[in-house]
Design a protein around this motif. Structure first.
Motif, PDB file in Angstrom:
ATOM      1  N   ASN A 179       0.729  -1.149  -0.023  1.00 46.27           N
ATOM      2  CA  ASN A 179      -0.127   0.029  -0.036  1.00 46.27           C
ATOM      3  C   ASN A 179       0.909   1.214  -0.066  1.00 46.27           C
ATOM      4  N   ILE A 180       2.057   1.090   0.045  1.00 40.52           N
ATOM      5  CA  ILE A 180       2.985   2.397  -0.339  1.00 40.52           C
ATOM      6  C   ILE A 180       2.691   2.975  -1.541  1.00 40.52           C
ATOM      7  N   PRO A 181       2.360   4.239  -1.737  1.00 42.66           N
ATOM      8  CA  PRO A 181       1.797   4.860  -3.109  1.00 42.66           C
ATOM      9  C   PRO A 181       2.487   4.154  -4.411  1.00 42.66           C
ATOM     10  N   THR A 182       4.138   4.343  -4.108  1.00 39.04           N
ATOM     11  CA  THR A 182       4.694   4.072  -5.430  1.00 39.04           C
ATOM     12  C   THR A 182       4.756   2.313  -5.618  1.00 39.04           C
ATOM     13  N   ILE A 183       4.582   1.725  -4.544  1.00 36.67           N
ATOM     14  CA  ILE A 183       4.739   0.216  -4.851  1.00 36.67           C
ATOM     15  C   ILE A 183       3.236  -0.301  -5.337  1.00 36.67           C
ATOM     16  N   LYS A 184       1.926   0.474  -4.537  1.00 33.68           N
ATOM     17  CA  LYS A 184       0.763   0.192  -5.077  1.00 33.68           C
ATOM     18  C   LYS A 184       0.508   0.402  -6.618  1.00 33.68           C
ATOM     19  N   LYS A 185       1.045   1.453  -7.026  1.00 33.11           N
ATOM     20  CA  LYS A 185       1.114   1.977  -8.696  1.00 33.11           C
ATOM     21  C   LYS A 185       1.685   0.988  -9.368  1.00 33.11           C
ATOM     22  N   PHE A 186       2.722   0.481  -8.761  1.00 30.90           N
ATOM     23  CA  PHE A 186       3.588  -0.724  -9.674  1.00 30.90           C
ATOM     24  C   PHE A 186       2.683  -2.166  -9.605  1.00 30.90           C
ATOM     25  N   LEU A 187       1.768  -1.991  -8.758  1.00 28.94           N
ATOM     26  CA  LEU A 187       1.064  -3.466  -8.651  1.00 28.94           C
ATOM     27  C   LEU A 187      -0.070  -3.412  -9.514  1.00 28.94           C
ATOM     28  N   GLN A 188      -0.503  -2.324  -9.921  1.00 26.83           N
ATOM     29  CA  GLN A 188      -2.000  -1.981 -10.882  1.00 26.83           C
ATOM     30  C   GLN A 188      -1.505  -2.450 -12.352  1.00 26.83           C
ATOM     31  N   PRO A 189      -2.735  -2.817 -12.860  1.00 28.80           N
ATOM     32  CA  PRO A 189      -2.374  -3.464 -14.316  1.00 28.80           C
ATOM     33  C   PRO A 189      -1.911  -2.280 -15.383  1.00 28.80           C
ATOM     34  N   GLY A 190      -1.322  -2.659 -16.107  1.00 29.65           N
ATOM     35  CA  GLY A 190      -0.616  -1.577 -17.087  1.00 29.65           C
ATOM     36  C   GLY A 190       0.812  -1.012 -16.623  1.00 29.65           C
ATOM     37  N   SER A 191       1.294  -1.455 -15.445  1.00 31.64           N
ATOM     38  CA  SER A 191       2.488  -1.122 -15.034  1.00 31.64           C
ATOM     39  C   SER A 191       3.713  -1.490 -15.586  1.00 31.64           C
ATOM     40  N   GLN A 192       4.899  -1.443 -15.534  1.00 30.26           N
ATOM     41  CA  GLN A 192       6.171  -2.114 -16.022  1.00 30.26           C
ATOM     42  C   GLN A 192       6.297  -3.465 -15.264  1.00 30.26           C
ATOM     43  N   ARG A 193       5.438  -3.903 -14.267  1.00 32.89           N
ATOM     44  CA  ARG A 193       5.735  -5.215 -13.573  1.00 32.89           C
ATOM     45  C   ARG A 193       5.240  -6.461 -14.732  1.00 32.89           C
ATOM     46  N   LYS A 194       6.128  -7.219 -14.617  1.00 31.70           N
ATOM     47  CA  LYS A 194       6.149  -8.357 -15.873  1.00 31.70           C
ATOM     48  C   LYS A 194       5.209  -9.494 -15.115  1.00 31.70           C
ATOM     49  N   PRO A 195       4.451 -10.113 -16.064  1.00 33.85           N
ATOM     50  CA  PRO A 195       3.598 -11.501 -15.695  1.00 33.85           C
ATOM     51  C   PRO A 195       4.837 -12.459 -15.154  1.00 33.85           C
ATOM     52  N   PRO A 196       4.319 -13.484 -14.430  1.00 35.85           N
ATOM     53  CA  PRO A 196       4.918 -14.644 -14.604  1.00 35.85           C
ATOM     54  C   PRO A 196       5.391 -15.506 -15.890  1.00 35.85           C
ATOM     55  N   LEU A 197       6.451 -16.301 -16.016  1.00 33.44           N
ATOM     56  CA  LEU A 197       7.145 -16.727 -17.085  1.00 33.44           C
ATOM     57  C   LEU A 197       6.107 -17.987 -17.252  1.00 33.44           C
ATOM     58  N   GLN A 198       5.592 -18.137 -18.840  1.00 33.57           N
ATOM     59  CA  GLN A 198       4.816 -19.241 -18.988  1.00 33.57           C
ATOM     60  C   GLN A 198       5.577 -20.226 -19.626  1.00 33.57           C
ATOM     61  N   GLU A 199       5.102 -21.531 -19.893  1.00 30.50           N
ATOM     62  CA  GLU A 199       5.880 -22.673 -20.203  1.00 30.50           C
ATOM     63  C   GLU A 199       6.100 -22.451 -21.776  1.00 30.50           C
ATOM     64  N   LYS A 200       5.235 -21.779 -22.464  1.00 30.87           N
ATOM     65  CA  LYS A 200       5.065 -21.356 -23.795  1.00 30.87           C
ATOM     66  C   LYS A 200       6.310 -20.507 -24.160  1.00 30.87           C
ATOM     67  N   ASP A 201       6.793 -19.595 -23.210  1.00 32.95           N
ATOM     68  CA  ASP A 201       7.718 -18.704 -23.416  1.00 32.95           C
ATOM     69  C   ASP A 201       9.205 -19.333 -23.154  1.00 32.95           C
ATOM     70  N   VAL A 202       9.132 -20.554 -22.480  1.00 35.95           N
ATOM     71  CA  VAL A 202      10.726 -21.049 -22.181  1.00 35.95           C
ATOM     72  C   VAL A 202      11.557 -21.163 -23.662  1.00 35.95           C
ATOM     73  N   PRO A 203      11.018 -22.045 -24.839  1.00 35.58           N
ATOM     74  CA  PRO A 203      11.893 -21.987 -26.003  1.00 35.58           C
ATOM     75  C   PRO A 203      12.523 -20.952 -26.474  1.00 35.58           C
ATOM     76  N   LYS A 204      11.600 -19.956 -26.616  1.00 34.69           N
ATOM     77  CA  LYS A 204      12.202 -18.616 -26.989  1.00 34.69           C
ATOM     78  C   LYS A 204      13.361 -18.125 -26.169  1.00 34.69           C
ATOM     79  N   LEU A 205      13.059 -18.130 -24.711  1.00 33.14           N
ATOM     80  CA  LEU A 205      14.267 -17.648 -23.883  1.00 33.14           C
ATOM     81  C   LEU A 205      15.453 -18.502 -23.962  1.00 33.14           C
ATOM     82  N   MET A 206      15.323 -19.848 -24.073  1.00 30.08           N
ATOM     83  CA  MET A 206      16.492 -20.386 -24.139  1.00 30.08           C
ATOM     84  C   MET A 206      17.241 -20.249 -25.489  1.00 30.08           C
ATOM     85  N   LYS A 207      16.789 -19.934 -26.604  1.00 29.63           N
ATOM     86  CA  LYS A 207      17.400 -19.268 -27.665  1.00 29.63           C
ATOM     87  C   LYS A 207      18.072 -18.164 -27.488  1.00 29.63           C
ATOM     88  N   ILE A 208      17.364 -17.063 -26.761  1.00 28.63           N
ATOM     89  CA  ILE A 208      17.979 -15.956 -26.309  1.00 28.63           C
ATOM     90  C   ILE A 208      19.073 -16.033 -25.743  1.00 28.63           C
TER      91      ILE A 208
END
Length: 210
Positions: A179-208
């Protein structure tokens, strides 16, 4: 725009995520770029430097934005807390990359270390001077240790939603810091926080990264 830090990493969490958290906690807007330097590590352009190695970047940001304690002793405490959090964070980050036949054991290791090694320490940390019923891990105020512990608590709940059930003070800590304002903002949809890694993304990351 040129005064904002520039983040170079893939479009996912990885080792850049804790850096995003720290910048968000400091209320700093960033520019996002997709390129990588040295492949395995994030790179941040800040104050005329091109910084690599996630710990070096985090230390610089924490110092620059007054998230690194008031003196040498507090910095040592923060470092101890953060290193413990990083150990658990690494386990959580690598879970999606585990082979199918090892996922169950890896999950069991995460839960065991979280609930028997790390969370009990943070449930009542620092003995007489600092306890989790205070606002922050350090009695003197908000620090990077609070930010990175919250990040890891939320990741642990993504892995196992009831993982904090036996830790009421950590649950309270999570609610307060969220609930700290800057943290609360980061936890809202549309922020730069990234979602959890999905299984489907693993092959692409392994190539990178290879």
């Amino acid at each position: 725009m040129s005064g904002k830090p520039k983040l170079h990493y893939f479009n996912g969490r990885g080792r850049m995520e804790s850096i995003r958290w720290l910048l968000a906690a400091a209320g700093v807007e960033v520019c996002l770029y997709g390129s990588l330097l040295f492949q395995q590590v994030p790179m941040v352009e800040i104050d005329g430097m091109k910084m690599v190695q996630s710990r070096a970047i985090s230390n610089y940001i924490a110092t620059k934005y007054n998230l690194y304690g008031k003196d040498l002793k507090e910095r040592a405490l923060i470092d101890m807390y953060v290193e413990a959090v990083i150990d658990l964070n690494e386990l959580l980050m690598t879970h999606t990359f585990q082979p199918a036949d090892k996922k169950e054991q890896h999950f069991a290791t995460i839960v065991d270390k979280a609930t028997n090694r790390y969370f009990p320490v943070f449930e009542k940390v620092g003995g007489k001077e600092v306890t989790m019923d205070k606002t922050f891990l350090l009695a003197t105020g908000f620090s990077r240790a609070d930010v990175q512990l919250l990040e890891t608590l939320l990741m642990a709940e993504e892995c196992k939603p009831d993982i904090l059930v036996k830790f009421p003070l950590l649950q309270s800590f999570k609610a307060r810091i969220s609930n700290i304002p800057t943290i609360k903002k980061f936890l809202q949809p549309g922020s730069q926080r990234k979602p959890p890694l999905q299984e489907k993304d693993v092959p692409k990351l392994m190539k990178i990264f290879h």
